[in-house]
Structures are given as C-alpha cells and as structure tokens.
Design a protein around this motif. Structure first.
Motif, PDB file in Angstrom:
ATOM      1  N   ASN A 172     -25.423  -0.341 -22.409  1.00  0.00           N
ATOM      2  CA  ASN A 172     -25.921   0.833 -21.694  1.00  0.00           C
ATOM      3  C   ASN A 172     -26.950   1.588 -22.546  1.00  0.00           C
ATOM      4  O   ASN A 172     -26.639   2.084 -23.616  1.00  0.00           O
ATOM      5  N   LYS A 173     -28.185   1.667 -22.057  1.00  0.00           N
ATOM      6  CA  LYS A 173     -29.274   2.310 -22.812  1.00  0.00           C
ATOM      7  C   LYS A 173     -29.062   3.807 -23.004  1.00  0.00           C
ATOM      8  O   LYS A 173     -29.504   4.382 -23.984  1.00  0.00           O
ATOM      9  N   LYS A 174     -28.376   4.444 -22.083  1.00  0.00           N
ATOM     10  CA  LYS A 174     -28.216   5.899 -22.145  1.00  0.00           C
ATOM     11  C   LYS A 174     -27.181   6.329 -23.178  1.00  0.00           C
ATOM     12  O   LYS A 174     -27.219   7.447 -23.652  1.00  0.00           O
ATOM     13  N   GLU A 175     -26.269   5.447 -23.500  1.00  0.00           N
ATOM     14  CA  GLU A 175     -25.178   5.814 -24.399  1.00  0.00           C
ATOM     15  C   GLU A 175     -25.519   5.444 -25.850  1.00  0.00           C
ATOM     16  O   GLU A 175     -25.785   4.297 -26.160  1.00  0.00           O
ATOM     17  N   ILE A 180     -29.139  -4.305 -30.950  1.00  0.00           N
ATOM     18  CA  ILE A 180     -30.112  -3.662 -31.838  1.00  0.00           C
ATOM     19  C   ILE A 180     -31.348  -3.234 -31.052  1.00  0.00           C
ATOM     20  O   ILE A 180     -31.830  -2.106 -31.217  1.00  0.00           O
ATOM     21  N   CYS A 181     -31.835  -4.108 -30.178  1.00  0.00           N
ATOM     22  CA  CYS A 181     -33.024  -3.778 -29.372  1.00  0.00           C
ATOM     23  C   CYS A 181     -32.771  -2.603 -28.427  1.00  0.00           C
ATOM     24  O   CYS A 181     -33.705  -1.887 -28.074  1.00  0.00           O
ATOM     25  N   ARG A 182     -31.533  -2.389 -28.026  1.00  0.00           N
ATOM     26  CA  ARG A 182     -31.190  -1.268 -27.146  1.00  0.00           C
ATOM     27  C   ARG A 182     -30.837  -0.009 -27.930  1.00  0.00           C
ATOM     28  O   ARG A 182     -30.324   0.956 -27.377  1.00  0.00           O
ATOM     29  N   GLY A 183     -31.069  -0.034 -29.250  1.00  0.00           N
ATOM     30  CA  GLY A 183     -30.873   1.164 -30.064  1.00  0.00           C
ATOM     31  C   GLY A 183     -29.455   1.400 -30.543  1.00  0.00           C
ATOM     32  O   GLY A 183     -29.137   2.508 -30.990  1.00  0.00           O
ATOM     33  N   ASP A 190     -22.743   9.485 -36.042  1.00  0.00           N
ATOM     34  CA  ASP A 190     -22.768  10.570 -35.063  1.00  0.00           C
ATOM     35  C   ASP A 190     -22.725  10.070 -33.619  1.00  0.00           C
ATOM     36  O   ASP A 190     -22.928  10.830 -32.690  1.00  0.00           O
ATOM     37  N   ASN A 191     -22.456   8.790 -33.443  1.00  0.00           N
ATOM     38  CA  ASN A 191     -22.354   8.244 -32.093  1.00  0.00           C
ATOM     39  C   ASN A 191     -20.966   8.494 -31.529  1.00  0.00           C
ATOM     40  O   ASN A 191     -19.976   8.467 -32.244  1.00  0.00           O
ATOM     41  N   SER A 244      -9.822   7.108 -27.837  1.00  0.00           N
ATOM     42  CA  SER A 244     -10.486   6.420 -26.723  1.00  0.00           C
ATOM     43  C   SER A 244     -11.960   6.139 -26.980  1.00  0.00           C
ATOM     44  O   SER A 244     -12.597   5.432 -26.208  1.00  0.00           O
ATOM     45  N   ASN A 245     -12.520   6.674 -28.062  1.00  0.00           N
ATOM     46  CA  ASN A 245     -13.920   6.405 -28.397  1.00  0.00           C
ATOM     47  C   ASN A 245     -14.093   5.214 -29.334  1.00  0.00           C
ATOM     48  O   ASN A 245     -15.211   4.791 -29.591  1.00  0.00           O
ATOM     49  N   ILE A 246     -12.995   4.681 -29.872  1.00  0.00           N
ATOM     50  CA  ILE A 246     -13.040   3.448 -30.661  1.00  0.00           C
ATOM     51  C   ILE A 246     -12.457   2.356 -29.776  1.00  0.00           C
ATOM     52  O   ILE A 246     -11.251   2.336 -29.510  1.00  0.00           O
TER      53      ILE A 246
END
Length: 157
Positions: free
Chosen positions: A7-10, A58-61, A122-123, A145-147
């Motif tokens: 997902n590019k937005k996340e 990597i290409c999606r940041g 910081d993600n 729930s974030n891991i």
C-alpha cells in the motif's frame, strides 16, 4: 497480504528473514550452520519472487531490513555477499545479523531485534516476513497490532 504491505499510502517497515524467505533452506542444513560452515550460504538458490517483492517494497518507499542469524562473523559475511549478489539494490547497512549458539537462542534474539527496529522507526506498521513458525508466533504474542507477522507464503500473489 501482498497488497496490504505494498500500500503506497501507508508508511511502514518490512523486515525480511533470509533463509527460507529470500533463499532456499534445505532440511539438514542446521548442523552445517551450527558447525560454522560458510559454504552453506554462498551457494543457496535465490527465491526470485521473494526478491522481487523485496524490491517492490523498496520502490514503494517501505523501510526495509533483512534480519538473519549466524553462528559467526564469517557466516554473516557470506550471507551479506549472497544478498549483494542476488539483491544488489539492497543497502548493505540494512542487513542485520543475530549471532547465536543454538536455534532456541536465535528465536529470542531475533524477536528482540525486531522489537528494537520497530521501536526505533517512525512508521506505524511493521511487517515481519518469516518462515519460522516459532518466530512468527512470538511476534504475534507481543500483542501489538502494529507488528504484523507474515508467513512468507503470503507474499506471493
């Protein structure tokens, strides 16, 4: 899971295991690894679809790491050489190693390294792509729930 990770937005961190995820792991290699054999790594067959997925991340940041385990520095150097040969786009400074004397120690040390990476980025989300069920379960047991533990099979379309 494939699309969710990409997902590019996340903004997210993606932690990849090496053996059994980016390259083959054959039954019986454990004894060679524990005996310090470095040749076991240099000639591993790459899992090309997983390497392509790493490149897409990597290409999606995505903030990507490879976290692997070894018995000694020579094995680590061999793994880095393998990664740079089969994934030359991957930054060497993001190849991290856990040193262990046995496989049980490896599980705890690896999960601690995953928590450390997550704590220092910081993600919001952190995906852990792994093939070892004990590690996946221990990551799940953290209760955050974030891991998100992801079995390697779930990154293939």
């Amino acid at each position: 899971m494939y699309r969710m990770i990409l997902n590019k937005k996340e903004k997210s961190t993606v932690i990849f295991d090496m053996d059994g995820v980016l390259c083959e792991y054959r039954f019986g290699e454990g004894n060679k690894i524990l005996n310090g054999d470095i040749d076991v790594y240099l000639n591993k067959r790459p899992i090309k679809e997983a390497i392509r997925f790493l490149k897409k991340c990597i290409c999606r940041g995505k903030n990507c790491y490879i976290v692997t385990s070894c018995v000694n520095k020579a094995q680590y150097d061999a793994k880095k050489e393998w990664i740079l040969r089969h994934a030359p786009f991957f930054p060497a400074e993001k190849i991290l190693c856990i040193f262990h004397d046995d496989f049980k120690d490896r599980i705890d040390a690896k999960v601690n390294k995953i928590i450390d990476i997550y704590s220092n980025c910081d993600n919001r989300k952190c995906y852990v792509i792994e093939d070892t069920h004990d590690i996946l379960y221990k990551v799940y047991s953290i209760g955050d729930s974030n891991i998100i533990p992801v079995h390697v099979i779930n990154i293939f379309k």
